[in-house]
Write a protein that holds these residues in place. Structure first.
Motif, PDB file in Angstrom:
ATOM      1  N   MET A  35       0.831  -1.204   0.000  1.00 47.46           N
ATOM      2  CA  MET A  35       0.000   0.000   0.000  1.00 47.46           C
ATOM      3  C   MET A  35       0.871   1.262   0.000  1.00 47.46           C
ATOM      4  O   MET A  35       0.614   2.204  -0.744  1.00 47.46           O
ATOM      5  CB  MET A  35      -0.916   0.037   1.231  1.00 47.46           C
ATOM      6  CG  MET A  35      -1.919  -1.079   1.323  1.00 47.46           C
ATOM      7  SD  MET A  35      -3.258  -0.941   0.129  1.00 47.46           S
ATOM      8  CE  MET A  35      -2.801  -2.232  -1.018  1.00 47.46           C
ATOM      9  N   LEU A  36       1.910   1.273   0.829  1.00 47.63           N
ATOM     10  CA  LEU A  36       2.802   2.427   0.895  1.00 47.63           C
ATOM     11  C   LEU A  36       3.541   2.625  -0.424  1.00 47.63           C
ATOM     12  O   LEU A  36       3.687   3.757  -0.897  1.00 47.63           O
ATOM     13  CB  LEU A  36       3.788   2.265   2.055  1.00 47.63           C
ATOM     14  CG  LEU A  36       4.642   3.480   2.388  1.00 47.63           C
ATOM     15  CD1 LEU A  36       3.765   4.687   2.726  1.00 47.63           C
ATOM     16  CD2 LEU A  36       5.562   3.169   3.545  1.00 47.63           C
ATOM     17  N   ASN A  37       3.972   1.544  -1.035  1.00 48.61           N
ATOM     18  CA  ASN A  37       4.621   1.652  -2.341  1.00 48.61           C
ATOM     19  C   ASN A  37       3.662   2.218  -3.384  1.00 48.61           C
ATOM     20  O   ASN A  37       4.058   3.008  -4.243  1.00 48.61           O
ATOM     21  CB  ASN A  37       5.165   0.298  -2.786  1.00 48.61           C
ATOM     22  CG  ASN A  37       6.418  -0.097  -2.042  1.00 48.61           C
ATOM     23  OD1 ASN A  37       7.154   0.749  -1.549  1.00 48.61           O
ATOM     24  ND2 ASN A  37       6.660  -1.391  -1.948  1.00 48.61           N
ATOM     25  N   GLY A  38       2.390   1.825  -3.311  1.00 47.71           N
ATOM     26  CA  GLY A  38       1.383   2.382  -4.218  1.00 47.71           C
ATOM     27  C   GLY A  38       1.182   3.873  -3.983  1.00 47.71           C
ATOM     28  O   GLY A  38       1.045   4.650  -4.932  1.00 47.71           O
ATOM     29  N   TRP A  49      -5.314   8.610  -8.998  1.00 49.31           N
ATOM     30  CA  TRP A  49      -5.460   7.384  -8.215  1.00 49.31           C
ATOM     31  C   TRP A  49      -5.981   6.236  -9.074  1.00 49.31           C
ATOM     32  O   TRP A  49      -5.540   5.098  -8.928  1.00 49.31           O
ATOM     33  CB  TRP A  49      -6.398   7.616  -7.025  1.00 49.31           C
ATOM     34  CG  TRP A  49      -5.753   8.400  -5.939  1.00 49.31           C
ATOM     35  CD1 TRP A  49      -5.932   9.720  -5.666  1.00 49.31           C
ATOM     36  CD2 TRP A  49      -4.797   7.934  -4.978  1.00 49.31           C
ATOM     37  NE1 TRP A  49      -5.143  10.110  -4.602  1.00 49.31           N
ATOM     38  CE2 TRP A  49      -4.448   9.021  -4.157  1.00 49.31           C
ATOM     39  CE3 TRP A  49      -4.212   6.692  -4.729  1.00 49.31           C
ATOM     40  CZ2 TRP A  49      -3.549   8.914  -3.106  1.00 49.31           C
ATOM     41  CZ3 TRP A  49      -3.317   6.584  -3.685  1.00 49.31           C
ATOM     42  CH2 TRP A  49      -2.987   7.688  -2.891  1.00 49.31           C
ATOM     43  N   ARG A  50      -6.888   6.514  -9.972  1.00 52.14           N
ATOM     44  CA  ARG A  50      -7.466   5.458 -10.818  1.00 52.14           C
ATOM     45  C   ARG A  50      -6.447   4.840 -11.780  1.00 52.14           C
ATOM     46  O   ARG A  50      -6.679   3.773 -12.328  1.00 52.14           O
ATOM     47  CB  ARG A  50      -8.646   6.001 -11.615  1.00 52.14           C
ATOM     48  CG  ARG A  50      -9.831   6.339 -10.746  1.00 52.14           C
ATOM     49  CD  ARG A  50     -10.969   6.900 -11.578  1.00 52.14           C
ATOM     50  NE  ARG A  50     -12.040   7.368 -10.740  1.00 52.14           N
ATOM     51  CZ  ARG A  50     -13.117   6.650 -10.435  1.00 52.14           C
ATOM     52  NH1 ARG A  50     -13.235   5.436 -10.891  1.00 52.14           N
ATOM     53  NH2 ARG A  50     -14.050   7.155  -9.665  1.00 52.14           N
ATOM     54  N   PRO A  58      -6.097  -2.673  -5.439  1.00 54.50           N
ATOM     55  CA  PRO A  58      -7.145  -1.769  -5.923  1.00 54.50           C
ATOM     56  C   PRO A  58      -6.865  -0.322  -5.524  1.00 54.50           C
ATOM     57  O   PRO A  58      -6.491  -0.041  -4.392  1.00 54.50           O
ATOM     58  CB  PRO A  58      -8.406  -2.272  -5.208  1.00 54.50           C
ATOM     59  CG  PRO A  58      -8.083  -3.652  -4.733  1.00 54.50           C
ATOM     60  CD  PRO A  58      -6.610  -3.689  -4.528  1.00 54.50           C
ATOM     61  N   TRP A  59      -7.050   0.594  -6.449  1.00 56.42           N
ATOM     62  CA  TRP A  59      -6.731   2.003  -6.182  1.00 56.42           C
ATOM     63  C   TRP A  59      -7.547   2.542  -5.019  1.00 56.42           C
ATOM     64  O   TRP A  59      -7.046   3.354  -4.247  1.00 56.42           O
ATOM     65  CB  TRP A  59      -6.911   2.858  -7.432  1.00 56.42           C
ATOM     66  CG  TRP A  59      -8.336   3.110  -7.841  1.00 56.42           C
ATOM     67  CD1 TRP A  59      -9.082   2.387  -8.721  1.00 56.42           C
ATOM     68  CD2 TRP A  59      -9.177   4.169  -7.371  1.00 56.42           C
ATOM     69  NE1 TRP A  59     -10.331   2.920  -8.824  1.00 56.42           N
ATOM     70  CE2 TRP A  59     -10.426   4.023  -8.002  1.00 56.42           C
ATOM     71  CE3 TRP A  59      -9.009   5.217  -6.475  1.00 56.42           C
ATOM     72  CZ2 TRP A  59     -11.497   4.888  -7.779  1.00 56.42           C
ATOM     73  CZ3 TRP A  59     -10.071   6.079  -6.242  1.00 56.42           C
ATOM     74  CH2 TRP A  59     -11.301   5.911  -6.892  1.00 56.42           C
ATOM     75  N   LYS A  60      -8.779   2.087  -4.870  1.00 56.84           N
ATOM     76  CA  LYS A  60      -9.617   2.575  -3.773  1.00 56.84           C
ATOM     77  C   LYS A  60      -9.043   2.163  -2.418  1.00 56.84           C
ATOM     78  O   LYS A  60      -9.100   2.924  -1.450  1.00 56.84           O
ATOM     79  CB  LYS A  60     -11.047   2.060  -3.909  1.00 56.84           C
ATOM     80  CG  LYS A  60     -11.810   2.718  -5.019  1.00 56.84           C
ATOM     81  CD  LYS A  60     -13.235   2.196  -5.066  1.00 56.84           C
ATOM     82  CE  LYS A  60     -13.998   2.830  -6.210  1.00 56.84           C
ATOM     83  NZ  LYS A  60     -15.390   2.383  -6.235  1.00 56.84           N
ATOM     84  N   THR A  61      -8.483   0.966  -2.345  1.00 61.41           N
ATOM     85  CA  THR A  61      -7.882   0.491  -1.096  1.00 61.41           C
ATOM     86  C   THR A  61      -6.637   1.296  -0.761  1.00 61.41           C
ATOM     87  O   THR A  61      -6.424   1.694   0.388  1.00 61.41           O
ATOM     88  CB  THR A  61      -7.538  -1.010  -1.198  1.00 61.41           C
ATOM     89  OG1 THR A  61      -8.710  -1.730  -1.574  1.00 61.41           O
ATOM     90  CG2 THR A  61      -6.991  -1.543   0.104  1.00 61.41           C
ATOM     91  N   VAL A  62      -5.810   1.542  -1.761  1.00 61.57           N
ATOM     92  CA  VAL A  62      -4.591   2.328  -1.544  1.00 61.57           C
ATOM     93  C   VAL A  62      -4.961   3.751  -1.131  1.00 61.57           C
ATOM     94  O   VAL A  62      -4.382   4.308  -0.196  1.00 61.57           O
ATOM     95  CB  VAL A  62      -3.694   2.323  -2.804  1.00 61.57           C
ATOM     96  CG1 VAL A  62      -2.462   3.179  -2.596  1.00 61.57           C
ATOM     97  CG2 VAL A  62      -3.303   0.899  -3.173  1.00 61.57           C
TER      98      VAL A  62
END
Length: 104
Positions: A35-38, A49-50, A58-62
């Protein structure tokens, strides 16, 4: 080997206990390092983000994790720890350290 904008294992070890505390209950979370890397990928690339690559989840989770860490002070605690580490290693003097918008 880590990819562009991604944390190495050595750098992850410096902040892992802040960003990824042990989970005692509930559904298992997605990998905090992923997540942090994203988040780094988005912030460094300037993409929307998308447009986050699927390898980060998933972008929404990140995005949700970014907002959570921003709101609960996780990023502030990481910054404080890294400042202290830089000071201990002699790379920064917190009395004279500043960010000036002309250098950004």
């Amino acid at each position: 080997m880590t990819g562009r904008y991604e944390l190495s294992s050595q750098r992850w070890a410096l902040i892992e206990d802040i960003v990824s505390p042990p989970q005692t209950m509930g559904r298992p979370r997605r990998d905090d390092r992923q997540m942090l890397n994203g988040i780094f990928w988005i912030l460094c690339s300037g993409a929307k983000w998308r447009d986050l690559p699927e390898r980060y989840g998933p972008w929404k989770t990140v995005y949700q994790r970014f907002r959570q860490w921003r709101d609960d002070g996780t990023f502030e605690r990481v910054l404080t720890r890294l400042h202290l580490r830089l000071r201990q290693d002699g790379f920064i003097d917190l009395d004279t350290w500043m960010v000036d918008s002309t250098t950004i």
